[in-house]
Design a protein around this motif. Structure first.
Motif, PDB file in Angstrom:
ATOM      1  N   GLU A 161      17.528  27.665  -6.832  1.00  0.00           N
ATOM      2  CA  GLU A 161      18.867  28.052  -7.264  1.00  0.00           C
ATOM      3  C   GLU A 161      19.361  27.211  -8.435  1.00  0.00           C
ATOM      4  O   GLU A 161      19.974  27.728  -9.379  1.00  0.00           O
ATOM      5  CB  GLU A 161      19.843  27.916  -6.091  1.00  0.00           C
ATOM      6  N   ALA A 162      19.077  25.917  -8.412  1.00  0.00           N
ATOM      7  CA  ALA A 162      19.619  25.018  -9.431  1.00  0.00           C
ATOM      8  C   ALA A 162      18.850  25.077 -10.747  1.00  0.00           C
ATOM      9  O   ALA A 162      19.452  25.037 -11.823  1.00  0.00           O
ATOM     10  CB  ALA A 162      19.635  23.579  -8.905  1.00  0.00           C
ATOM     11  N   LEU A 163      17.524  25.153 -10.674  1.00  0.00           N
ATOM     12  CA  LEU A 163      16.707  25.032 -11.883  1.00  0.00           C
ATOM     13  C   LEU A 163      16.209  26.367 -12.435  1.00  0.00           C
ATOM     14  O   LEU A 163      15.799  26.432 -13.597  1.00  0.00           O
ATOM     15  CB  LEU A 163      15.503  24.127 -11.606  1.00  0.00           C
ATOM     16  N   LYS A 164      16.198  27.406 -11.599  1.00  0.00           N
ATOM     17  CA  LYS A 164      15.621  28.699 -12.002  1.00  0.00           C
ATOM     18  C   LYS A 164      14.225  28.490 -12.595  1.00  0.00           C
ATOM     19  O   LYS A 164      13.908  28.977 -13.681  1.00  0.00           O
ATOM     20  CB  LYS A 164      16.522  29.401 -13.016  1.00  0.00           C
ATOM     21  N   PRO A 165      13.358  27.782 -11.914  1.00  0.00           N
ATOM     22  CA  PRO A 165      12.024  27.497 -12.454  1.00  0.00           C
ATOM     23  C   PRO A 165      11.132  28.727 -12.355  1.00  0.00           C
ATOM     24  O   PRO A 165      11.499  29.743 -11.759  1.00  0.00           O
ATOM     25  CB  PRO A 165      11.523  26.381 -11.548  1.00  0.00           C
ATOM     26  N   ARG A 166       9.943  28.613 -12.905  1.00  0.00           N
ATOM     27  CA  ARG A 166       8.984  29.701 -12.801  1.00  0.00           C
ATOM     28  C   ARG A 166       8.322  29.749 -11.434  1.00  0.00           C
ATOM     29  O   ARG A 166       7.683  30.750 -11.096  1.00  0.00           O
ATOM     30  CB  ARG A 166       7.939  29.579 -13.913  1.00  0.00           C
ATOM     31  N   GLY A 167       8.485  28.714 -10.677  1.00  0.00           N
ATOM     32  CA  GLY A 167       7.959  28.695  -9.319  1.00  0.00           C
ATOM     33  C   GLY A 167       8.210  27.363  -8.654  1.00  0.00           C
ATOM     34  O   GLY A 167       8.296  26.326  -9.318  1.00  0.00           O
ATOM     35  N   VAL A 168       8.356  27.393  -7.333  1.00  0.00           N
ATOM     36  CA  VAL A 168       8.569  26.188  -6.527  1.00  0.00           C
ATOM     37  C   VAL A 168       7.574  26.200  -5.375  1.00  0.00           C
ATOM     38  O   VAL A 168       7.306  27.250  -4.779  1.00  0.00           O
ATOM     39  CB  VAL A 168       9.997  26.119  -5.954  1.00  0.00           C
ATOM     40  N   ALA A 169       7.027  25.034  -5.069  1.00  0.00           N
ATOM     41  CA  ALA A 169       6.150  24.868  -3.913  1.00  0.00           C
ATOM     42  C   ALA A 169       6.615  23.655  -3.117  1.00  0.00           C
ATOM     43  O   ALA A 169       6.856  22.589  -3.693  1.00  0.00           O
ATOM     44  CB  ALA A 169       4.692  24.687  -4.346  1.00  0.00           C
ATOM     45  N   VAL A 170       6.750  23.829  -1.817  1.00  0.00           N
ATOM     46  CA  VAL A 170       7.164  22.737  -0.936  1.00  0.00           C
ATOM     47  C   VAL A 170       6.225  22.685   0.260  1.00  0.00           C
ATOM     48  O   VAL A 170       5.969  23.713   0.899  1.00  0.00           O
ATOM     49  CB  VAL A 170       8.615  22.912  -0.450  1.00  0.00           C
ATOM     50  N   LEU A 171       5.707  21.515   0.535  1.00  0.00           N
ATOM     51  CA  LEU A 171       4.903  21.271   1.732  1.00  0.00           C
ATOM     52  C   LEU A 171       5.548  20.127   2.493  1.00  0.00           C
ATOM     53  O   LEU A 171       5.795  19.063   1.929  1.00  0.00           O
ATOM     54  CB  LEU A 171       3.463  20.914   1.359  1.00  0.00           C
ATOM     55  N   VAL A 172       5.824  20.344   3.765  1.00  0.00           N
ATOM     56  CA  VAL A 172       6.403  19.317   4.630  1.00  0.00           C
ATOM     57  C   VAL A 172       5.452  19.104   5.793  1.00  0.00           C
ATOM     58  O   VAL A 172       5.000  20.061   6.432  1.00  0.00           O
ATOM     59  CB  VAL A 172       7.797  19.722   5.140  1.00  0.00           C
ATOM     60  N   GLU A 173       5.131  17.844   6.062  1.00  0.00           N
ATOM     61  CA  GLU A 173       4.299  17.504   7.213  1.00  0.00           C
ATOM     62  C   GLU A 173       5.008  16.417   8.009  1.00  0.00           C
ATOM     63  O   GLU A 173       5.528  15.454   7.443  1.00  0.00           O
ATOM     64  CB  GLU A 173       2.906  17.049   6.767  1.00  0.00           C
ATOM     65  N   ALA A 174       5.042  16.590   9.331  1.00  0.00           N
ATOM     66  CA  ALA A 174       5.808  15.660  10.152  1.00  0.00           C
ATOM     67  C   ALA A 174       5.272  15.604  11.569  1.00  0.00           C
ATOM     68  O   ALA A 174       4.613  16.539  12.048  1.00  0.00           O
ATOM     69  CB  ALA A 174       7.283  16.067  10.170  1.00  0.00           C
ATOM     70  N   GLU A 175       5.581  14.491  12.225  1.00  0.00           N
ATOM     71  CA  GLU A 175       5.320  14.359  13.656  1.00  0.00           C
ATOM     72  C   GLU A 175       6.652  14.424  14.388  1.00  0.00           C
ATOM     73  O   GLU A 175       7.602  13.720  14.025  1.00  0.00           O
ATOM     74  CB  GLU A 175       4.608  13.045  13.981  1.00  0.00           C
ATOM     75  N   HIS A 176       6.710  15.245  15.417  1.00  0.00           N
ATOM     76  CA  HIS A 176       7.952  15.490  16.147  1.00  0.00           C
ATOM     77  C   HIS A 176       7.966  14.700  17.449  1.00  0.00           C
ATOM     78  O   HIS A 176       7.093  14.879  18.314  1.00  0.00           O
ATOM     79  CB  HIS A 176       8.100  16.988  16.439  1.00  0.00           C
ATOM     80  N   GLN A 177       8.969  13.828  17.562  1.00  0.00           N
ATOM     81  CA  GLN A 177       9.071  13.005  18.766  1.00  0.00           C
ATOM     82  C   GLN A 177       9.422  13.839  19.992  1.00  0.00           C
ATOM     83  O   GLN A 177       9.157  13.417  21.125  1.00  0.00           O
ATOM     84  CB  GLN A 177      10.116  11.902  18.560  1.00  0.00           C
TER      85      GLN A 177
END
Length: 209
Positions: A154-170
């Protein structure tokens, strides 16, 4: 009484206004902690616990400070003088902690964010701040991943965004099945990353390299 705030959703849809109850007073919050201590089976008036409600209320102000922050403000300043740079920008291994909205126990991990600039770029630290804005709320990992991608889109209007989140859940390691060391990975792709699987492969390769 209710107040309105903007929140994305796990489907990556546009932000919507959601009603949130007005916050209780500090005194009411501390009394709630006293009640939980007593319900757990201890005495909230004993020496080691008498100041705990105040400490917990203060800690909650830090742990859930994301409710008082706006990701759009973090991404408001865009730098256009980038010497014609159009390739991928990747910030990886951004540490974060959040709290599961189902059990209110932590999940801890790293976020990796990439985008292809269009009209400009933002300071690299701002991407880490966006992660903090959304992680310091009651969350699911899926929603957190989508909210980070949506805010950048929304803010940058880029040509593409990729997000990877990795986590351990207590909530999985401390209770329930009690399996330690289990990681959960979630991704969100927009633009060229969503349309071209080779871009996803390039992103994952750069993250893991």
């Amino acid at each position: 009484m209710y107040v309105l705030f903007n929140q994305g959703n796990a489907d990556g849809a546009a932000k919507k206004q959601v009603a949130r109850p007005q916050r209780p007073t500090r005194e009411e919050a501390e009394q709630a902690v006293r009640t939980l201590i007593a319900w757990a089976g201890d005495d909230p008036d004993r020496e080691g616990l008498v100041d705990t409600p105040a400490r917990v209320a203060k800690a909650y102000g830090e742990l859930f400070g994301g409710y008082d922050q706006d990701a759009n403000e973090q991404l408001a300043r865009v730098f256009e003088e980038v010497g014609g740079y159009k390739d991928m920008i990747l910030v990886r291994d951004i540490p974060f902690f959040s709290h599961c909205e189902h059990h209110m126990v932590p999940f801890i991990g790293k976020a990796h964010i990439a985008y292809y600039p269009n009209a400009g770029v933002v300071g690299l630290s701002k991407l880490a701040r966006v992660v903090d804005v959304f992680s310091r709320r009651l969350q699911t990992q899926e929603n957190l991943t989508a909210q980070i991608a949506d805010a950048i889109e929304e803010a940058l209007k880029p040509r593409g965004v990729a997000v990877l989140v990795e986590a351990e859940h207590q909530c999985m390691s401390m209770r329930g099945v009690q399996k330690q060391g289990v990681s959960t990975l979630t991704t969100q792709f927009t633009g060229v990353f969503d349309r071209d699987p080779t871009e996803q492969v390039r992103f994952m390769t750069m993250v893991r390299s």
